[in-house]
Design a protein around this motif. Structure first.
Motif, PDB file in Angstrom:
ATOM      1  N   SER A  76       0.528  -1.619   0.284  1.00  0.00           N
ATOM      2  CA  SER A  76       0.687  -0.132   0.326  1.00  0.00           C
ATOM      3  C   SER A  76       1.056   1.432   0.033  1.00  0.00           C
ATOM      4  O   SER A  76       1.824   1.493  -0.070  1.00  0.00           O
ATOM      5  N   PRO A  77       0.343   2.293  -0.723  1.00  0.00           N
ATOM      6  CA  PRO A  77       0.986   3.681  -0.483  1.00  0.00           C
ATOM      7  C   PRO A  77       1.698   4.166   1.361  1.00  0.00           C
ATOM      8  O   PRO A  77       2.926   4.557   1.792  1.00  0.00           O
ATOM      9  N   THR A  78       1.029   3.841   2.261  1.00  0.00           N
ATOM     10  CA  THR A  78       1.154   3.699   3.389  1.00  0.00           C
ATOM     11  C   THR A  78       2.540   2.605   3.619  1.00  0.00           C
ATOM     12  O   THR A  78       3.596   3.396   4.415  1.00  0.00           O
ATOM     13  N   GLN A  79       2.248   1.668   3.507  1.00  0.00           N
ATOM     14  CA  GLN A  79       3.749   0.550   3.669  1.00  0.00           C
ATOM     15  C   GLN A  79       5.019   0.630   2.426  1.00  0.00           C
ATOM     16  O   GLN A  79       6.136   1.071   3.731  1.00  0.00           O
ATOM     17  N   LEU A  80       5.203   2.130   1.714  1.00  0.00           N
ATOM     18  CA  LEU A  80       5.249   2.192   0.298  1.00  0.00           C
ATOM     19  C   LEU A  80       6.625   3.337   1.352  1.00  0.00           C
ATOM     20  O   LEU A  80       7.905   3.681   1.451  1.00  0.00           O
ATOM     21  N   LYS A  81       5.400   4.044   2.372  1.00  0.00           N
ATOM     22  CA  LYS A  81       6.176   5.464   2.425  1.00  0.00           C
ATOM     23  C   LYS A  81       7.248   4.820   4.055  1.00  0.00           C
ATOM     24  O   LYS A  81       8.162   5.481   3.897  1.00  0.00           O
ATOM     25  N   ARG A  82       6.562   3.863   4.666  1.00  0.00           N
ATOM     26  CA  ARG A  82       7.249   3.663   5.598  1.00  0.00           C
ATOM     27  C   ARG A  82       8.306   2.804   5.285  1.00  0.00           C
ATOM     28  O   ARG A  82       9.748   2.778   6.088  1.00  0.00           O
ATOM     29  N   ILE A  83       8.319   1.533   4.263  1.00  0.00           N
ATOM     30  CA  ILE A  83       9.767   1.244   3.541  1.00  0.00           C
ATOM     31  C   ILE A  83      10.774   2.716   3.324  1.00  0.00           C
ATOM     32  O   ILE A  83      11.402   2.423   3.405  1.00  0.00           O
ATOM     33  N   GLU A  84      10.413   3.428   2.235  1.00  0.00           N
ATOM     34  CA  GLU A  84      11.173   5.098   2.077  1.00  0.00           C
ATOM     35  C   GLU A  84      12.239   5.294   3.463  1.00  0.00           C
ATOM     36  O   GLU A  84      13.507   5.263   3.166  1.00  0.00           O
ATOM     37  N   ASP A  85      10.913   5.352   4.581  1.00  0.00           N
ATOM     38  CA  ASP A  85      11.508   6.165   5.544  1.00  0.00           C
ATOM     39  C   ASP A  85      12.490   5.374   5.714  1.00  0.00           C
ATOM     40  O   ASP A  85      13.863   5.645   6.559  1.00  0.00           O
ATOM     41  N   ALA A  86      12.460   3.881   6.173  1.00  0.00           N
ATOM     42  CA  ALA A  86      13.144   2.371   6.553  1.00  0.00           C
ATOM     43  C   ALA A  86      14.523   3.360   5.856  1.00  0.00           C
ATOM     44  O   ALA A  86      15.788   2.986   6.670  1.00  0.00           O
ATOM     45  N   LEU A  87      14.869   3.106   4.165  1.00  0.00           N
ATOM     46  CA  LEU A  87      15.678   2.668   3.711  1.00  0.00           C
ATOM     47  C   LEU A  87      16.458   4.231   3.424  1.00  0.00           C
ATOM     48  O   LEU A  87      17.833   4.203   3.604  1.00  0.00           O
ATOM     49  N   LEU A  88      16.181   4.911   4.216  1.00  0.00           N
ATOM     50  CA  LEU A  88      16.312   6.147   3.712  1.00  0.00           C
ATOM     51  C   LEU A  88      17.251   6.496   5.323  1.00  0.00           C
ATOM     52  O   LEU A  88      18.071   7.605   5.390  1.00  0.00           O
ATOM     53  N   LYS A  89      17.430   6.385   6.512  1.00  0.00           N
ATOM     54  CA  LYS A  89      17.964   5.503   7.086  1.00  0.00           C
ATOM     55  C   LYS A  89      19.806   4.747   7.002  1.00  0.00           C
ATOM     56  O   LYS A  89      20.079   5.577   8.213  1.00  0.00           O
ATOM     57  N   GLY A  90      19.615   3.876   6.074  1.00  0.00           N
ATOM     58  CA  GLY A  90      20.966   3.883   5.575  1.00  0.00           C
ATOM     59  C   GLY A  90      21.036   2.598   6.096  1.00  0.00           C
ATOM     60  O   GLY A  90      20.383   2.094   7.435  1.00  0.00           O
ATOM     61  N   PRO A  91      21.916   1.691   5.720  1.00  0.00           N
ATOM     62  CA  PRO A  91      22.401   0.779   6.022  1.00  0.00           C
ATOM     63  C   PRO A  91      22.715  -0.002   7.289  1.00  0.00           C
ATOM     64  O   PRO A  91      22.585  -1.349   7.316  1.00  0.00           O
ATOM     65  N   GLN A  92      23.690   1.001   7.694  1.00  0.00           N
ATOM     66  CA  GLN A  92      23.901   0.771   8.872  1.00  0.00           C
ATOM     67  C   GLN A  92      23.103   0.652  10.204  1.00  0.00           C
ATOM     68  O   GLN A  92      23.327   0.289  11.252  1.00  0.00           O
ATOM     69  N   TRP A  93      21.804   2.050  10.204  1.00  0.00           N
ATOM     70  CA  TRP A  93      21.392   2.021  11.197  1.00  0.00           C
ATOM     71  C   TRP A  93      20.672   0.671  11.171  1.00  0.00           C
ATOM     72  O   TRP A  93      19.995   0.283  12.439  1.00  0.00           O
ATOM     73  N   HIS A  94      20.310  -0.483  10.077  1.00  0.00           N
ATOM     74  CA  HIS A  94      19.863  -1.608   9.709  1.00  0.00           C
ATOM     75  C   HIS A  94      20.700  -2.867  10.280  1.00  0.00           C
ATOM     76  O   HIS A  94      20.604  -3.607  10.398  1.00  0.00           O
ATOM     77  N   GLY A  95      21.665  -2.390  10.636  1.00  0.00           N
ATOM     78  CA  GLY A  95      23.175  -3.492  11.141  1.00  0.00           C
ATOM     79  C   GLY A  95      23.757  -3.830  11.025  1.00  0.00           C
ATOM     80  O   GLY A  95      24.515  -4.800  10.445  1.00  0.00           O
ATOM     81  N   TYR A  96      23.675  -3.158   9.401  1.00  0.00           N
ATOM     82  CA  TYR A  96      25.011  -3.846   8.421  1.00  0.00           C
ATOM     83  C   TYR A  96      26.282  -2.619   8.483  1.00  0.00           C
ATOM     84  O   TYR A  96      26.314  -1.567   8.600  1.00  0.00           O
ATOM     85  N   THR A  97      26.796  -3.673   8.086  1.00  0.00           N
ATOM     86  CA  THR A  97      28.910  -2.879   8.204  1.00  0.00           C
ATOM     87  C   THR A  97      28.995  -2.151   7.476  1.00  0.00           C
ATOM     88  O   THR A  97      29.831  -1.634   7.387  1.00  0.00           O
ATOM     89  N   THR A  98      27.720  -1.851   5.771  1.00  0.00           N
ATOM     90  CA  THR A  98      28.749  -0.703   5.046  1.00  0.00           C
ATOM     91  C   THR A  98      27.883   0.359   4.634  1.00  0.00           C
ATOM     92  O   THR A  98      26.708  -0.811   5.143  1.00  0.00           O
ATOM     93  N   GLU A  99      27.790   1.334   4.395  1.00  0.00           N
ATOM     94  CA  GLU A  99      26.841   1.942   4.264  1.00  0.00           C
ATOM     95  C   GLU A  99      26.015   1.694   2.345  1.00  0.00           C
ATOM     96  O   GLU A  99      26.009   2.733   1.670  1.00  0.00           O
ATOM     97  N   LEU A 100      26.133   1.022   1.927  1.00  0.00           N
ATOM     98  CA  LEU A 100      25.577   0.617   0.975  1.00  0.00           C
ATOM     99  C   LEU A 100      24.644  -0.471   0.272  1.00  0.00           C
ATOM    100  O   LEU A 100      24.970  -2.043   1.381  1.00  0.00           O
ATOM    101  N   TRP A 101      23.404  -0.238   0.226  1.00  0.00           N
ATOM    102  CA  TRP A 101      22.150  -1.015   0.280  1.00  0.00           C
ATOM    103  C   TRP A 101      22.297  -2.065  -1.126  1.00  0.00           C
ATOM    104  O   TRP A 101      22.879  -1.456  -2.411  1.00  0.00           O
TER     105      TRP A 101
END
Length: 169
Positions: A76-101
């Motif tokens: 849904s558009p709401t889910q897409l917005k939440r996904i975009e917000d999560a992606l904009l935080k960056g990979p390291q915020w999600h626990g990945y070691t590099t800043e590369l999606w």
């Protein structure tokens, strides 16, 4: 970062053009044109004309406009917005070691945020629908010393370069 909002990208314009073509096909069928005539006049395949003809027979001109291209979105558009917000935080915020999606990383985040699972090879469609595009990182070391590079180019490179007349054997 994003060039367009949801549903306002080139896909929406393309969808509108195709809808107009389907409505034109319905008008031609109303006038008694054959499927072959419609295919020839609108520059489409006979299979498309057949599909439009069946839709026209079933629902009339009102149904010929069709809805959207392809299956409906699983997000849904709401889910897409939440996904975009999560992606904009960056990979390291999600626990990945590099800043590369990467696509596998994005697929994991999409599933965590929305509960909808996408194969990593197809998650690019979600990204493209949000207006994101492929970006390649610059290949420069963080430890790069610009002064040392300039000094080497000025002093060492002319000596190492093999050009006639500059001491080359």
């Amino acid at each position: 970062m994003l060039s367009c909002a949801y549903g306002e990208c080139d896909g929406a314009r393309r969808s509108e053009k195709l809808k107009k073509r389907r409505l034109e096909a319905a008008r031609l069928f109303d006038e008694g044109a054959t499927q072959a005539d419609v295919a020839r006049r609108l520059g489409v395949s006979r299979v498309s004309a057949l599909r439009w003809y069946r839709l026209w027979r079933k629902a009339g001109e009102a149904g010929s406009g069709g809805s959207s291209l392809g299956p409906s979105s699983r997000l849904s558009p709401t889910q897409l917005k939440r996904i975009e917000d999560a992606l904009l935080k960056g990979p390291q915020w999600h626990g990945y070691t590099t800043e590369l999606w990467t696509l596998p990383r994005v697929a994991v985040v999409v599933e965590r945020v929305s509960g909808v699972r996408y194969h990593p090879g197809h998650v690019w469609r979600v990204l493209r629908g949000m207006g994101w595009s492929l970006q390649r990182p610059t290949l420069r070391a963080r430890e790069r010393d610009e002064e040392a590079i300039a000094r080497w180019k000025r002093q060492d490179w002319p000596r190492a370069k093999k050009t006639p007349g500059h001491g080359a054997p």
